[in-house]
Design a protein around this motif. Structure first.
Motif, PDB file in Angstrom:
ATOM      1  N   ALA A  17       0.826  -1.216   0.000  1.00  0.00           N
ATOM      2  CA  ALA A  17       0.000   0.000   0.000  1.00  0.00           C
ATOM      3  C   ALA A  17       0.858   1.263   0.000  1.00  0.00           C
ATOM      4  O   ALA A  17       0.346   2.367  -0.180  1.00  0.00           O
ATOM      5  CB  ALA A  17      -0.914  -0.004   1.224  1.00  0.00           C
ATOM      6  N   ALA A  18       2.164   1.111   0.210  1.00  0.00           N
ATOM      7  CA  ALA A  18       3.036   2.268   0.437  1.00  0.00           C
ATOM      8  C   ALA A  18       3.487   2.940  -0.851  1.00  0.00           C
ATOM      9  O   ALA A  18       3.662   2.275  -1.876  1.00  0.00           O
ATOM     10  CB  ALA A  18       4.274   1.822   1.219  1.00  0.00           C
ATOM     11  N   PRO A  19       3.699   4.267  -0.785  1.00  0.00           N
ATOM     12  CA  PRO A  19       4.347   4.947  -1.907  1.00  0.00           C
ATOM     13  C   PRO A  19       5.813   4.489  -1.981  1.00  0.00           C
ATOM     14  O   PRO A  19       6.400   4.120  -0.964  1.00  0.00           O
ATOM     15  CB  PRO A  19       4.259   6.432  -1.528  1.00  0.00           C
ATOM     16  N   VAL A  20       6.382   4.532  -3.181  1.00  0.00           N
ATOM     17  CA  VAL A  20       7.751   4.020  -3.386  1.00  0.00           C
ATOM     18  C   VAL A  20       8.759   4.715  -2.471  1.00  0.00           C
ATOM     19  O   VAL A  20       9.719   4.095  -2.012  1.00  0.00           O
ATOM     20  CB  VAL A  20       8.173   4.178  -4.862  1.00  0.00           C
ATOM     21  N   ARG A  21       8.514   5.985  -2.142  1.00  0.00           N
ATOM     22  CA  ARG A  21       9.487   6.703  -1.288  1.00  0.00           C
ATOM     23  C   ARG A  21       9.607   6.067   0.100  1.00  0.00           C
ATOM     24  O   ARG A  21      10.580   6.293   0.802  1.00  0.00           O
ATOM     25  CB  ARG A  21       9.129   8.196  -1.173  1.00  0.00           C
ATOM     26  N   ASP A  22       8.606   5.284   0.489  1.00  0.00           N
ATOM     27  CA  ASP A  22       8.650   4.633   1.810  1.00  0.00           C
ATOM     28  C   ASP A  22       9.199   3.203   1.753  1.00  0.00           C
ATOM     29  O   ASP A  22       9.313   2.538   2.795  1.00  0.00           O
ATOM     30  CB  ASP A  22       7.246   4.611   2.440  1.00  0.00           C
ATOM     31  N   PHE A  23       9.527   2.729   0.564  1.00  0.00           N
ATOM     32  CA  PHE A  23       9.978   1.328   0.423  1.00  0.00           C
ATOM     33  C   PHE A  23      11.226   1.024   1.258  1.00  0.00           C
ATOM     34  O   PHE A  23      11.317  -0.010   1.897  1.00  0.00           O
ATOM     35  CB  PHE A  23      10.267   0.989  -1.050  1.00  0.00           C
ATOM     36  N   ASP A  24      12.217   1.914   1.205  1.00  0.00           N
ATOM     37  CA  ASP A  24      13.490   1.663   1.897  1.00  0.00           C
ATOM     38  C   ASP A  24      13.284   1.286   3.355  1.00  0.00           C
ATOM     39  O   ASP A  24      13.833   0.299   3.843  1.00  0.00           O
ATOM     40  CB  ASP A  24      14.360   2.931   1.848  1.00  0.00           C
TER      41      ASP A  24
END
Ligand code: HMH
Length: 208
Positions: free
Chosen positions: A62-69
């Motif tokens: 559900a997360a935006p890619v900027r939160d993947f790390d």
């Protein structure tokens, strides 16, 4: 006005205190916790973390890619944590294989599942609150005697503290982009996590 994680803590100090300060942890600090209480916690928390890992995997989707790390870092830490739980259980001759989730553990796991499909801001708030509860719970008592210090370190160490701060930042950012209605729901999510955390300590404390 945008709701933040910090405001949730300030608005509900009593609920948060009950989630993070408990006789179970105080007695670990004193070295007086009974083996049956501690082992009950260990087995039930392992069963919880299995379901929590699944929840974090769903949060990633559900997360935006900027939160993947940050979330992928969390999942990687959970890989180690699950193996560590299995080691700790083996040292204590505990068997996870025939362990059943107690009602309180089951209720918490059901709640984790219920976050599935909710807006990301709510899932991010839950993820932060769940991790922060253990970060504070294990950190607040200060240095613990062996063998509990190893447990206190796992969730109280500076790296974990940093991880939790990043989770708060991500939740804050998601909340900032959310409607007032979602922000109101985030408050309920926070209170649900706080209550389930309190109940989880009490479940372990009641054993034996
Ligand atoms: C009950 N809450 C509970 N168990 C955990 N391991 C965490 C939070 C943090 O990972």
């Amino acid at each position: 006005m945008t709701l933040t994680c910090e405001e949730l803590l300030q608005k509900h100090p009593q609920a948060w205190k009950e989630a993070t300060v408990h006789s179970f942890l105080e007695q670990c600090k004193l070295g007086t916790i009974k083996e049956e209480q501690f082992n009950t916690w260990l087995v039930q928390d392992y069963l919880f973390v299995v379901e929590f890992t699944r929840m974090v995997a769903r949060v990633l989707t559900a997360a935006p890619v900027r939160d993947f790390d940050v979330i992928l870092g969390g999942l990687s830490a959970l890989k180690d944590e699950l193996n560590w739980f299995r080691e700790k259980a083996a040292e204590r001759n505990l068997d996870f294989l025939d362990a059943h989730r107690q009602e309180t553990c089951m209720e918490y796991c059901t709640y984790l599942y219920s976050l599935n499909g909710m807006p990301y801001a709510l899932q991010a708030t839950a993820l932060w609150a769940i991790e922060y509860a253990y970060n504070q719970g294990w950190q607040l008592p200060g240095e613990m005697p062996a063998p509990y210090q190893e447990f206190a370190q796992r969730w109280g160490n500076p790296g974990f503290t940093e991880y939790v701060k990043l989770l708060a930042k991500q939740a804050d950012m998601a909340l900032e982009m959310s409607s007032e209605n979602i922000q109101h729901q985030a408050e309920q999510v926070f209170l649900n996590v706080a209550r389930l955390e309190k109940d989880f300590w009490q479940m372990a404390f009641n054993a034996g």
